[in-house]
Design a protein around this motif. Structure first.
Motif, PDB file in Angstrom:
ATOM      1  N   PHE A   7       1.117  -1.393   0.208  1.00  0.00           N
ATOM      2  CA  PHE A   7      -0.008  -0.029   0.627  1.00  0.00           C
ATOM      3  C   PHE A   7       0.823   1.326  -0.323  1.00  0.00           C
ATOM      4  CE2 PHE A   7      -2.481  -3.619   1.904  1.00  0.00           C
ATOM      5  CZ  PHE A   7      -3.462  -3.542   0.893  1.00  0.00           C
ATOM      6  N   GLY A   8       1.343   1.631  -0.888  1.00  0.00           N
ATOM      7  CA  GLY A   8       2.270   2.408  -1.536  1.00  0.00           C
ATOM      8  C   GLY A   8       2.087   3.674  -1.514  1.00  0.00           C
ATOM      9  N   HIS A   9       0.412   3.721  -2.070  1.00  0.00           N
ATOM     10  CA  HIS A   9      -0.291   5.118  -2.028  1.00  0.00           C
ATOM     11  C   HIS A   9       0.072   6.374  -1.435  1.00  0.00           C
ATOM     12  CE1 HIS A   9      -2.564   8.080  -4.407  1.00  0.00           C
ATOM     13  NE2 HIS A   9      -3.311   7.978  -3.293  1.00  0.00           N
ATOM     14  N   GLY A  10       0.156   7.711  -1.420  1.00  0.00           N
ATOM     15  CA  GLY A  10       0.193   8.531  -0.879  1.00  0.00           C
ATOM     16  C   GLY A  10       1.035   8.726  -0.165  1.00  0.00           C
ATOM     17  N   ARG A  11       2.551   8.436  -0.325  1.00  0.00           N
ATOM     18  CA  ARG A  11       4.142   8.226   0.001  1.00  0.00           C
ATOM     19  C   ARG A  11       5.397   8.457  -1.157  1.00  0.00           C
ATOM     20  NH1 ARG A  11       4.106   3.895   4.436  1.00  0.00           N
ATOM     21  NH2 ARG A  11       2.693   2.725   3.389  1.00  0.00           N
ATOM     22  N   SER A  12       6.052   8.551  -0.763  1.00  0.00           N
ATOM     23  CA  SER A  12       7.391   8.755  -2.170  1.00  0.00           C
ATOM     24  C   SER A  12       8.627   8.036  -1.348  1.00  0.00           C
ATOM     25  CB  SER A  12       7.606  10.189  -2.080  1.00  0.00           C
ATOM     26  OG  SER A  12       8.879  10.281  -3.175  1.00  0.00           O
ATOM     27  N   TRP A  13       9.294   7.220  -2.006  1.00  0.00           N
ATOM     28  CA  TRP A  13       9.976   5.984  -1.317  1.00  0.00           C
ATOM     29  C   TRP A  13      10.784   6.307  -2.353  1.00  0.00           C
ATOM     30  CZ3 TRP A  13       7.932   3.016   2.069  1.00  0.00           C
ATOM     31  CH2 TRP A  13       6.392   2.242   2.689  1.00  0.00           C
ATOM     32  N   ASP A  14      12.041   6.692  -1.366  1.00  0.00           N
ATOM     33  CA  ASP A  14      13.461   6.998  -1.840  1.00  0.00           C
ATOM     34  C   ASP A  14      14.519   5.814  -1.791  1.00  0.00           C
ATOM     35  OD1 ASP A  14      16.011   8.104  -2.293  1.00  0.00           O
ATOM     36  OD2 ASP A  14      15.557   9.877  -1.824  1.00  0.00           O
ATOM     37  N   LEU A  15      14.768   5.256  -2.872  1.00  0.00           N
ATOM     38  CA  LEU A  15      15.724   3.819  -2.794  1.00  0.00           C
ATOM     39  C   LEU A  15      17.246   3.551  -3.867  1.00  0.00           C
ATOM     40  CD1 LEU A  15      12.587   1.471  -3.736  1.00  0.00           C
ATOM     41  CD2 LEU A  15      13.040   2.277  -1.511  1.00  0.00           C
TER      42      LEU A  15
END
Length: 265
Positions: free
Chosen positions: A53-61
């Motif tokens: 459920f990644g929607h609504g967040r920003s994922w810096d990988l």
């Protein structure tokens, strides 16, 4: 029973009470910081992944930023970026993006167990069944929206949507975004896979053969003159046209001659 391998952790030795659990290598993270919205995030040398459920967040990988969009299942989806060649995502010439959401089969009926018809996709936590039917081919998979940002110049990237056979079906626009490049995935591309090609134009290797050659310089001249279409990859001029010395191959002698040609000598 067997003795545990040397260096392995004994059962119960790991604290799993926190909302964010990280593997000992730091490459895999299970994030439950928002209850009921778990996300598996991977930052490995040849793979970046956001699953859940990644929607609504920003994922810096590791410099690759994944921003998942809304989906049929309340923001649930899987977005992966894998290096096709090279030792890492940062050095790869070609990368493959996979982005998918909900999945069902054609003409299949969903039921709340045991026999109450429900629409697809069913609500979370519902016990469901297809009863005695599995539907028909083809499978129907949600193409999900997302934005990807890469720490590379936008002019050095080309992105294509791919069909199930890996054929390019449309070129995805790439834009400058801060210090890097960004592009948007979405259902409009009718794709689950996308190809990213990094043209190492800064190094001059336009034909992507791993070295600077007379052919690269000829290709550059033709591109600057508008005589070569910049829509396919890699840029390639006819090899025989780079044999300026007439010795049967495009070699270092031709490289010098081509450099002089570009300089107008």
């Amino acid at each position: 029973g067997q003795d545990p391998p040397a260096g392995s952790l004994e059962p119960g030795a790991t604290d799993v009470s926190g909302a964010v659990l990280t593997a000992d290598t730091g490459e895999v993270r299970w994030d439950q910081s928002i209850p009921g919205r778990g996300v598996l995030a991977v930052n490995a040398p040849r793979l970046r992944l956001v699953s859940g459920f990644g929607h609504g967040r920003s994922w810096d990988l590791g410099g690759v930023v994944v921003i998942p969009g809304p989906t049929l299942q309340d923001g649930f989806g899987v977005i992966g970026l894998a290096a096709v060649d090279g030792e890492s995502v940062g050095t790869a010439r070609r990368l493959l993006v996979t982005a998918a959401g909900a999945q069902t089969n054609t003409a299949v009926a969903w039921y709340q167990y045991p026999d109450v018809p429900v629409a697809f996709p069913p609500p979370e936590d519902m016990e469901v069944t297809w009863r005695d039917g599995t539907g028909l081919a083809p499978s129907l998979v949600e193409g999900i929206p997302a934005t990807l940002r890469l720490p590379l110049p936008a002019g050095a990237l080309r992105v294509w949507a791919l069909d199930g056979s890996g054929r390019r079906t449309g070129q995805v626009p790439v834009r400058e975004d801060g210090a890097g490049a960004a592009f948007d995935l979405g259902p409009q591309w009718r794709a689950l896979w996308y190809e990213i090609v990094h043209w190492n134009t800064a190094a001059g290797d336009l034909d992507m053969n791993g070295r600077l050659s007379a052919l690269d310089l000829l290709t550059l001249r033709l591109l600057l003159a508008g005589d070569l279409e910049a829509g396919t990859e890699p840029f390639t001029a006819p090899a025989e046209a780079a044999d300026l010395s007439g010795n049967g191959s495009a070699d270092s002698v031709d490289l010098v001659l081509m450099a002089a040609w570009l300089a107008g000598l």
